[in-house]
Design a protein around this motif. Structure first.
Motif, PDB file in Angstrom:
ATOM      1  N   GLU A 176       0.838  -1.203   0.000  1.00 59.58           N
ATOM      2  CA  GLU A 176       0.000   0.000   0.000  1.00 59.58           C
ATOM      3  C   GLU A 176       0.868   1.245   0.000  1.00 59.58           C
ATOM      4  O   GLU A 176       1.999   1.235   0.482  1.00 59.58           O
ATOM      5  CB  GLU A 176      -0.991   0.011   1.173  1.00 59.58           C
ATOM      6  CG  GLU A 176      -0.428   0.250   2.520  1.00 59.58           C
ATOM      7  CD  GLU A 176      -1.483   0.219   3.631  1.00 59.58           C
ATOM      8  OE1 GLU A 176      -2.700   0.264   3.366  1.00 59.58           O
ATOM      9  OE2 GLU A 176      -1.063   0.135   4.788  1.00 59.58           O
ATOM     10  N   THR A 177       0.322   2.312  -0.545  1.00 62.77           N
ATOM     11  CA  THR A 177       1.019   3.596  -0.538  1.00 62.77           C
ATOM     12  C   THR A 177       0.825   4.262   0.821  1.00 62.77           C
ATOM     13  O   THR A 177      -0.067   3.874   1.598  1.00 62.77           O
ATOM     14  CB  THR A 177       0.488   4.538  -1.636  1.00 62.77           C
ATOM     15  OG1 THR A 177      -0.858   4.914  -1.316  1.00 62.77           O
ATOM     16  CG2 THR A 177       0.552   3.879  -3.019  1.00 62.77           C
ATOM     17  N   ILE A 178       1.615   5.286   1.077  1.00 60.97           N
ATOM     18  CA  ILE A 178       1.441   6.015   2.339  1.00 60.97           C
ATOM     19  C   ILE A 178       0.098   6.727   2.379  1.00 60.97           C
ATOM     20  O   ILE A 178      -0.476   6.905   3.446  1.00 60.97           O
ATOM     21  CB  ILE A 178       2.623   6.980   2.617  1.00 60.97           C
ATOM     22  CG1 ILE A 178       2.789   8.001   1.509  1.00 60.97           C
ATOM     23  CG2 ILE A 178       3.898   6.190   2.857  1.00 60.97           C
ATOM     24  CD1 ILE A 178       3.879   9.038   1.762  1.00 60.97           C
ATOM     25  N   PHE A 179      -0.426   7.101   1.214  1.00 56.47           N
ATOM     26  CA  PHE A 179      -1.757   7.719   1.161  1.00 56.47           C
ATOM     27  C   PHE A 179      -2.827   6.705   1.567  1.00 56.47           C
ATOM     28  O   PHE A 179      -3.706   6.994   2.376  1.00 56.47           O
ATOM     29  CB  PHE A 179      -2.064   8.239  -0.248  1.00 56.47           C
ATOM     30  CG  PHE A 179      -1.075   9.242  -0.780  1.00 56.47           C
ATOM     31  CD1 PHE A 179      -0.769  10.399  -0.082  1.00 56.47           C
ATOM     32  CD2 PHE A 179      -0.451   9.033  -1.995  1.00 56.47           C
ATOM     33  CE1 PHE A 179       0.128  11.334  -0.568  1.00 56.47           C
ATOM     34  CE2 PHE A 179       0.451   9.954  -2.505  1.00 56.47           C
ATOM     35  CZ  PHE A 179       0.747  11.107  -1.796  1.00 56.47           C
ATOM     36  N   GLU A 180      -2.765   5.516   0.967  1.00 50.13           N
ATOM     37  CA  GLU A 180      -3.737   4.462   1.272  1.00 50.13           C
ATOM     38  C   GLU A 180      -3.664   4.058   2.743  1.00 50.13           C
ATOM     39  O   GLU A 180      -4.692   3.856   3.387  1.00 50.13           O
ATOM     40  CB  GLU A 180      -3.476   3.239   0.386  1.00 50.13           C
ATOM     41  CG  GLU A 180      -3.749   3.485  -1.074  1.00 50.13           C
ATOM     42  CD  GLU A 180      -3.151   2.435  -2.007  1.00 50.13           C
ATOM     43  OE1 GLU A 180      -3.626   2.345  -3.150  1.00 50.13           O
ATOM     44  OE2 GLU A 180      -2.208   1.706  -1.612  1.00 50.13           O
ATOM     45  N   CYS A 181      -2.456   3.958   3.272  1.00 50.87           N
ATOM     46  CA  CYS A 181      -2.279   3.598   4.678  1.00 50.87           C
ATOM     47  C   CYS A 181      -2.947   4.620   5.592  1.00 50.87           C
ATOM     48  O   CYS A 181      -3.647   4.257   6.533  1.00 50.87           O
ATOM     49  CB  CYS A 181      -0.785   3.489   4.991  1.00 50.87           C
ATOM     50  SG  CYS A 181      -0.430   3.152   6.736  1.00 50.87           S
ATOM     51  N   GLY A 201      -2.755  17.729   2.523  1.00 52.00           N
ATOM     52  CA  GLY A 201      -1.353  18.117   2.412  1.00 52.00           C
ATOM     53  C   GLY A 201      -0.494  17.338   3.387  1.00 52.00           C
ATOM     54  O   GLY A 201      -1.010  16.666   4.287  1.00 52.00           O
ATOM     55  N   LEU A 202       0.789  17.432   3.187  1.00 55.68           N
ATOM     56  CA  LEU A 202       1.758  16.778   4.067  1.00 55.68           C
ATOM     57  C   LEU A 202       2.128  17.723   5.200  1.00 55.68           C
ATOM     58  O   LEU A 202       2.586  18.842   4.949  1.00 55.68           O
ATOM     59  CB  LEU A 202       3.008  16.398   3.274  1.00 55.68           C
ATOM     60  CG  LEU A 202       4.157  15.795   4.063  1.00 55.68           C
ATOM     61  CD1 LEU A 202       3.784  14.417   4.609  1.00 55.68           C
ATOM     62  CD2 LEU A 202       5.411  15.713   3.195  1.00 55.68           C
ATOM     63  N   ARG A 235       7.491   8.699  11.127  1.00 57.31           N
ATOM     64  CA  ARG A 235       6.055   8.999  11.101  1.00 57.31           C
ATOM     65  C   ARG A 235       5.788  10.030  10.018  1.00 57.31           C
ATOM     66  O   ARG A 235       6.368  11.101  10.022  1.00 57.31           O
ATOM     67  CB  ARG A 235       5.594   9.525  12.455  1.00 57.31           C
ATOM     68  CG  ARG A 235       5.559   8.423  13.504  1.00 57.31           C
ATOM     69  CD  ARG A 235       5.257   8.932  14.897  1.00 57.31           C
ATOM     70  NE  ARG A 235       4.125   9.805  15.028  1.00 57.31           N
ATOM     71  CZ  ARG A 235       2.968   9.466  15.597  1.00 57.31           C
ATOM     72  NH1 ARG A 235       2.803   8.254  16.083  1.00 57.31           N
ATOM     73  NH2 ARG A 235       2.004  10.340  15.717  1.00 57.31           N
ATOM     74  N   ILE A 236       4.901   9.659   9.098  1.00 52.44           N
ATOM     75  CA  ILE A 236       4.494  10.539   8.017  1.00 52.44           C
ATOM     76  C   ILE A 236       3.089  11.015   8.361  1.00 52.44           C
ATOM     77  O   ILE A 236       2.156  10.218   8.437  1.00 52.44           O
ATOM     78  CB  ILE A 236       4.514   9.795   6.669  1.00 52.44           C
ATOM     79  CG1 ILE A 236       5.919   9.222   6.414  1.00 52.44           C
ATOM     80  CG2 ILE A 236       4.076  10.720   5.534  1.00 52.44           C
ATOM     81  CD1 ILE A 236       5.986   8.200   5.303  1.00 52.44           C
ATOM     82  N   ILE A 282       5.033  14.131  -3.199  1.00 52.31           N
ATOM     83  CA  ILE A 282       5.172  12.699  -2.924  1.00 52.31           C
ATOM     84  C   ILE A 282       4.797  11.948  -4.196  1.00 52.31           C
ATOM     85  O   ILE A 282       3.668  12.056  -4.672  1.00 52.31           O
ATOM     86  CB  ILE A 282       4.268  12.263  -1.758  1.00 52.31           C
ATOM     87  CG1 ILE A 282       4.608  13.055  -0.504  1.00 52.31           C
ATOM     88  CG2 ILE A 282       4.407  10.762  -1.518  1.00 52.31           C
ATOM     89  CD1 ILE A 282       3.604  12.902   0.613  1.00 52.31           C
ATOM     90  N   ARG A 283       5.724  11.188  -4.726  1.00 56.44           N
ATOM     91  CA  ARG A 283       5.489  10.475  -5.981  1.00 56.44           C
ATOM     92  C   ARG A 283       5.292   8.992  -5.701  1.00 56.44           C
ATOM     93  O   ARG A 283       6.173   8.342  -5.162  1.00 56.44           O
ATOM     94  CB  ARG A 283       6.679  10.676  -6.927  1.00 56.44           C
ATOM     95  CG  ARG A 283       6.967  12.128  -7.283  1.00 56.44           C
ATOM     96  CD  ARG A 283       5.834  12.804  -8.047  1.00 56.44           C
ATOM     97  NE  ARG A 283       5.472  12.125  -9.258  1.00 56.44           N
ATOM     98  CZ  ARG A 283       5.911  12.457 -10.461  1.00 56.44           C
ATOM     99  NH1 ARG A 283       6.724  13.477 -10.620  1.00 56.44           N
ATOM    100  NH2 ARG A 283       5.520  11.771 -11.514  1.00 56.44           N
TER     101      ARG A 283
END
Length: 149
Positions: free
Chosen positions: A41-46, A63-64, A80-81, A141-142
């Motif tokens: 999974e991507t960090i977005f999905e997580c 946003g980040l 931690r993101i 973030i790519r």
């Protein structure tokens, strides 16, 4: 050394945001809804998944907020993101087998919390970054090559 990646969000609705109270590890401490990145999974999905699992809320990532690195009690290297997110649906509800509580907080209420009431300094740093408008665009973030590897 173990490296752990944790994704979470400052999930906002109006002038309040949601925190969850830990049940197991760091029992009784408040934290952003967050959890470990799963394989595939991507960090977005997580982030979206973890917020949904811990709060029953649907979010949109805006946003980040930042990337925060620390060592935990087990000497693991934890990255931690944390994202800023808007709540777009759902009613606040938490899994009682995993958490003690989930509540909406104002920034003023959060600032009054003692250090031993929150899971880590990262929460204070992320709130500070939010207040100083240090929110980065998600396009830095790519993940477009993620599933092609």
């Amino acid at each position: 050394m173990v490296v752990k990646i944790v994704c979470g969000a400052l999930a906002l609705k109006g002038n309040k945001f949601v925190l969850v109270q830990e049940k197991g590890y760091d029992h009784g401490k408040w934290n952003f809804p967050a959890g470990h990145l799963d394989e595939g999974e991507t960090i977005f999905e997580c982030t979206v998944r973890e917020v949904k699992e811990e709060t029953n809320l649907d979010i949109k990532l805006d946003g980040l907020l930042g990337v925060y690195q620390q060592k935990n009690k087990q000497s693991d290297n934890v990255v931690r993101i944390l994202f800023k997110a808007s709540v777009i649906g759902g009613k606040l509800k938490y899994p009682k087998d995993e958490l003690l509580d989930a509540k909406w907080f104002t920034f003023e209420e959060f600032e009054k919390m003692k250090a031993d009431e929150i899971r880590s300094l990262d929460l204070r740093l992320a709130i500070d970054d939010f207040k100083k408008n240090r929110i980065r665009s998600l396009d830095i973030i790519r993940t477009d090559n993620f599933r092609k590897i």
